[in-house]
Motif scaffolding. Structure first.
Motif, PDB file in Angstrom:
ATOM      1  N   ARG A  75       0.823  -1.202   0.000  1.00 24.94           N
ATOM      2  CA  ARG A  75       0.000   0.000   0.000  1.00 24.94           C
ATOM      3  C   ARG A  75       0.860   1.257   0.000  1.00 24.94           C
ATOM      4  NH1 ARG A  75      -4.221  -2.192   4.549  1.00 24.94           N
ATOM      5  NH2 ARG A  75      -5.433  -3.549   3.182  1.00 24.94           N
ATOM      6  N   CYS A  76       1.985   1.179   0.665  1.00 30.55           N
ATOM      7  CA  CYS A  76       2.903   2.319   0.675  1.00 30.55           C
ATOM      8  C   CYS A  76       3.414   2.599  -0.734  1.00 30.55           C
ATOM      9  CB  CYS A  76       4.063   2.030   1.626  1.00 30.55           C
ATOM     10  SG  CYS A  76       5.212   3.393   1.838  1.00 30.55           S
ATOM     11  N   LEU A  77       3.766   1.547  -1.472  1.00 28.01           N
ATOM     12  CA  LEU A  77       4.219   1.716  -2.848  1.00 28.01           C
ATOM     13  C   LEU A  77       3.111   2.234  -3.755  1.00 28.01           C
ATOM     14  CD1 LEU A  77       6.455  -1.449  -3.434  1.00 28.01           C
ATOM     15  CD2 LEU A  77       7.199   0.927  -3.297  1.00 28.01           C
ATOM     16  N   SER A  78       1.880   1.824  -3.490  1.00 23.50           N
ATOM     17  CA  SER A  78       0.761   2.277  -4.320  1.00 23.50           C
ATOM     18  C   SER A  78       0.532   3.774  -4.209  1.00 23.50           C
ATOM     19  CB  SER A  78      -0.518   1.531  -3.926  1.00 23.50           C
ATOM     20  OG  SER A  78      -0.918   1.885  -2.619  1.00 23.50           O
ATOM     21  N   VAL A  79       0.995   4.355  -3.118  1.00 25.11           N
ATOM     22  CA  VAL A  79       0.880   5.801  -2.937  1.00 25.11           C
ATOM     23  C   VAL A  79       2.114   6.519  -3.461  1.00 25.11           C
ATOM     24  CG1 VAL A  79       0.668   7.655  -1.230  1.00 25.11           C
ATOM     25  CG2 VAL A  79      -0.676   5.572  -0.974  1.00 25.11           C
ATOM     26  N   LEU A  80       3.300   5.951  -3.199  1.00 22.16           N
ATOM     27  CA  LEU A  80       4.543   6.604  -3.608  1.00 22.16           C
ATOM     28  C   LEU A  80       4.761   6.509  -5.111  1.00 22.16           C
ATOM     29  CD1 LEU A  80       6.922   5.429  -0.719  1.00 22.16           C
ATOM     30  CD2 LEU A  80       5.741   7.620  -0.944  1.00 22.16           C
ATOM     31  N   PHE A 158       8.077  -6.038  12.868  1.00 19.57           N
ATOM     32  CA  PHE A 158       7.466  -5.038  13.736  1.00 19.57           C
ATOM     33  C   PHE A 158       7.905  -3.625  13.349  1.00 19.57           C
ATOM     34  CE2 PHE A 158       7.073  -2.637  17.704  1.00 19.57           C
ATOM     35  CZ  PHE A 158       5.807  -2.983  18.124  1.00 19.57           C
ATOM     36  N   VAL A 159       9.204  -3.444  13.156  1.00 16.18           N
ATOM     37  CA  VAL A 159       9.741  -2.117  12.844  1.00 16.18           C
ATOM     38  C   VAL A 159       9.298  -1.658  11.460  1.00 16.18           C
ATOM     39  CG1 VAL A 159      11.868  -0.831  12.398  1.00 16.18           C
ATOM     40  CG2 VAL A 159      11.720  -2.343  14.384  1.00 16.18           C
ATOM     41  N   PHE A 160       9.339  -2.548  10.476  1.00 18.69           N
ATOM     42  CA  PHE A 160       8.996  -2.146   9.119  1.00 18.69           C
ATOM     43  C   PHE A 160       7.503  -1.831   8.970  1.00 18.69           C
ATOM     44  CE2 PHE A 160      13.141  -3.760   7.825  1.00 18.69           C
ATOM     45  CZ  PHE A 160      13.478  -2.851   6.837  1.00 18.69           C
ATOM     46  N   VAL A 161       6.652  -2.486   9.727  1.00 19.02           N
ATOM     47  CA  VAL A 161       5.232  -2.139   9.696  1.00 19.02           C
ATOM     48  C   VAL A 161       5.034  -0.701  10.151  1.00 19.02           C
ATOM     49  CG1 VAL A 161       3.013  -2.543  10.838  1.00 19.02           C
ATOM     50  CG2 VAL A 161       4.294  -4.460   9.907  1.00 19.02           C
ATOM     51  N   VAL A 162       5.717  -0.325  11.217  1.00 17.44           N
ATOM     52  CA  VAL A 162       5.612   1.048  11.724  1.00 17.44           C
ATOM     53  C   VAL A 162       6.145   2.044  10.695  1.00 17.44           C
ATOM     54  CG1 VAL A 162       6.361   2.633  13.533  1.00 17.44           C
ATOM     55  CG2 VAL A 162       5.766   0.277  14.120  1.00 17.44           C
ATOM     56  N   VAL A 163       7.304   1.732  10.086  1.00 18.77           N
ATOM     57  CA  VAL A 163       7.914   2.641   9.106  1.00 18.77           C
ATOM     58  C   VAL A 163       7.036   2.791   7.873  1.00 18.77           C
ATOM     59  CG1 VAL A 163       9.895   2.967   7.566  1.00 18.77           C
ATOM     60  CG2 VAL A 163      10.257   2.178   9.914  1.00 18.77           C
ATOM     61  N   PHE A 164       6.558   1.665   7.324  1.00 20.30           N
ATOM     62  CA  PHE A 164       5.731   1.718   6.120  1.00 20.30           C
ATOM     63  C   PHE A 164       4.414   2.445   6.385  1.00 20.30           C
ATOM     64  CE2 PHE A 164       7.945  -2.350   4.566  1.00 20.30           C
ATOM     65  CZ  PHE A 164       8.886  -1.598   3.876  1.00 20.30           C
ATOM     66  N   THR A 165       3.835   2.215   7.548  1.00 19.19           N
ATOM     67  CA  THR A 165       2.569   2.861   7.870  1.00 19.19           C
ATOM     68  C   THR A 165       2.744   4.367   8.029  1.00 19.19           C
ATOM     69  OG1 THR A 165       1.837   0.864   9.002  1.00 19.19           O
ATOM     70  CG2 THR A 165       0.635   2.879   9.471  1.00 19.19           C
ATOM     71  N   ALA A 166       3.807   4.772   8.713  1.00 20.59           N
ATOM     72  CA  ALA A 166       4.073   6.206   8.881  1.00 20.59           C
ATOM     73  C   ALA A 166       4.301   6.874   7.531  1.00 20.59           C
ATOM     74  CB  ALA A 166       5.279   6.405   9.795  1.00 20.59           C
ATOM     75  N   THR A 167       5.036   6.203   6.640  1.00 14.78           N
ATOM     76  CA  THR A 167       5.272   6.747   5.298  1.00 14.78           C
ATOM     77  C   THR A 167       3.983   6.859   4.514  1.00 14.78           C
ATOM     78  OG1 THR A 167       7.466   5.703   5.293  1.00 14.78           O
ATOM     79  CG2 THR A 167       6.587   6.431   3.174  1.00 14.78           C
ATOM     80  N   LEU A 168       3.137   5.846   4.618  1.00 10.07           N
ATOM     81  CA  LEU A 168       1.864   5.848   3.897  1.00 10.07           C
ATOM     82  C   LEU A 168       0.951   6.966   4.378  1.00 10.07           C
ATOM     83  CD1 LEU A 168      -0.114   4.568   1.945  1.00 10.07           C
ATOM     84  CD2 LEU A 168      -0.766   2.961   3.731  1.00 10.07           C
ATOM     85  N   VAL A 169       0.850   7.132   5.685  1.00 11.21           N
ATOM     86  CA  VAL A 169      -0.007   8.179   6.241  1.00 11.21           C
ATOM     87  C   VAL A 169       0.485   9.561   5.814  1.00 11.21           C
ATOM     88  CG1 VAL A 169      -0.757   9.279   8.378  1.00 11.21           C
ATOM     89  CG2 VAL A 169      -0.758   6.792   8.199  1.00 11.21           C
ATOM     90  N   SER A 171       2.311  10.332   3.180  1.00 10.51           N
ATOM     91  CA  SER A 171       2.139  10.516   1.740  1.00 10.51           C
ATOM     92  C   SER A 171       0.689  10.786   1.380  1.00 10.51           C
ATOM     93  CB  SER A 171       2.636   9.277   0.995  1.00 10.51           C
ATOM     94  OG  SER A 171       4.002   9.057   1.242  1.00 10.51           O
ATOM     95  N   LEU A 172      -0.223  10.073   2.000  1.00 14.60           N
ATOM     96  CA  LEU A 172      -1.635  10.282   1.717  1.00 14.60           C
ATOM     97  C   LEU A 172      -2.092  11.672   2.137  1.00 14.60           C
ATOM     98  CD1 LEU A 172      -3.227   6.827   2.628  1.00 14.60           C
ATOM     99  CD2 LEU A 172      -3.021   7.865   0.373  1.00 14.60           C
ATOM    100  N   LYS A 173      -1.626  12.122   3.277  1.00 11.75           N
ATOM    101  CA  LYS A 173      -1.995  13.467   3.724  1.00 11.75           C
ATOM    102  C   LYS A 173      -1.433  14.528   2.786  1.00 11.75           C
ATOM    103  CE  LYS A 173      -2.641  12.564   8.654  1.00 11.75           C
ATOM    104  NZ  LYS A 173      -2.198  12.907  10.034  1.00 11.75           N
ATOM    105  N   ARG A 195     -12.271   9.383   0.672  1.00  6.18           N
ATOM    106  CA  ARG A 195     -11.819   8.028   0.332  1.00  6.18           C
ATOM    107  C   ARG A 195     -10.411   7.781   0.868  1.00  6.18           C
ATOM    108  NH1 ARG A 195     -14.437   9.203  -4.684  1.00  6.18           N
ATOM    109  NH2 ARG A 195     -12.425   9.825  -5.597  1.00  6.18           N
ATOM    110  N   GLU A 196      -9.566   8.781   0.781  1.00  6.33           N
ATOM    111  CA  GLU A 196      -8.204   8.627   1.270  1.00  6.33           C
ATOM    112  C   GLU A 196      -8.179   8.490   2.786  1.00  6.33           C
ATOM    113  OE1 GLU A 196      -6.157  11.962  -0.251  1.00  6.33           O
ATOM    114  OE2 GLU A 196      -5.978  11.166  -2.286  1.00  6.33           O
ATOM    115  N   ASN A 197      -9.054   9.227   3.462  1.00  3.95           N
ATOM    116  CA  ASN A 197      -9.112   9.131   4.920  1.00  3.95           C
ATOM    117  C   ASN A 197      -9.534   7.732   5.361  1.00  3.95           C
ATOM    118  OD1 ASN A 197      -8.314  11.768   5.327  1.00  3.95           O
ATOM    119  ND2 ASN A 197     -10.396  12.574   5.351  1.00  3.95           N
TER     120      ASN A 197
END
Length: 282
Positions: A75-80, A158-169, A171-173, A195-197
């Protein structure tokens, strides 16, 4: 909903690991019942559960964590890189990655099953012979290998989930604000951020549940690596069993909440669910 889309295949693989893990957890809960010691059943449930319930449950929960990491990265890649994600993460590559996630996580438990086995054991205090777990002499080395592998694989996911999620949030904002400035239609301005929210809320919810539910297990893995006495069949065995009981509880909660999260956040999932179970439609 079909499995030809990579995201559907990922969610199916995660649901499969959740289902298998919860099935083993039911058997694990049964084995942990202290009243079984007062029965005449010729099984030492407290040691038998290590191979038949404990290790499989841990393996499935770790696989769920890694698949969640992959879904978050996708999902992070789909935004970036929205125009390249389909060519980067194809269905075939997703299938290969999921097979590797299962294979790598399960392979680290092969030494345990090679060193431990079930056989009959005589208990003088009970004057009974029960099926129990036996260990070979090299169990110390295998125990260190298992603890280090579990710690490493758990912390990485655990760490990469946090990093990818922070990046996704983030980028979406950023994209939401950009679209609001270049889009002239009022309805588009209102519908697109909404929809993005929903996507942001779903990712944040999944990540939050994962972080909360896996923090106790990761913490116990770190303590077990630092303090060898905090382990099964060691000096602090009782404390180990009590704390890991809560860790298994949190793992079960994480596996059980997925269906609720996707039912609430995904309209396609909800519509398909209502088609399969019309009685549940309000």
């Amino acid at each position: 909903m079909g499995l030809r889309k990579s995201v559907n295949m990922s969610l199916f693989a995660m649901s499969l690991s959740d289902l298998i893990g919860l099935t083993f957890q039911i058997w694990h809960n049964f084995c942990q019942n202290p009243y079984l010691e007062n029965t005449d059943i010729p099984v030492d449930f407290m040691t038998v559960q290590i191979l038949t319930a404990g290790c499989p449950t841990v393996a499935m929960s770790r696989i769920t964590c890694w698949i969640t990491m992959y879904i978050t990265a996708e999902r992070c890649l789909s935004v970036l890189v929205p125009f390249k994600v389909q060519s980067i993460l194809t269905f075939r590559r997703t299938l290969i990655i999921l097979i590797l996630i299962y294979s790598i996580n399960l392979s680290f438990f092969l030494p345990v099953y090679a060193a431990d086995y079930l056989s009959w054991k005589y208990f003088p205090s009970l004057n009974m012979t029960k099926i129990s777990m036996y260990r070979w002499d090299n169990i110390a080395t295998i125990g260190v290998l298992l603890d280090m592998s579990h710690l490493t694989l758990s912390v990485i996911a655990f760490v990469f989930v946090v990093v990818f999620t922070a990046t996704l949030v983030a980028s979406l904002k950023k994209n939401s604000k950009w679209r609001a400035t270049v889009t002239f239609s009022k309805h588009q301005n209102e519908a697109q951020p909404r929809r993005e929210n929903k996507t942001v809320g779903m990712v944040v919810m999944v990540a939050t549940v994962l972080i909360v539910c896996y923090t106790p297990g990761v913490t116990c893995s770190i303590i077990g690596t630092v303090s060898p006495e905090f382990n099964l069949l060691a000096q602090q065995e009782n404390l180990f069993n009590v704390i890991w009981s809560f860790c298994f509880l949190f793992h079960s909660i994480n596996s059980s909440l997925s269906v609720i999260v996707y039912y609430k956040k995904s309209s396609k999932y909800r519509n398909t669910f209502h088609e399969l179970f019309p009685a549940c439609k309000h």
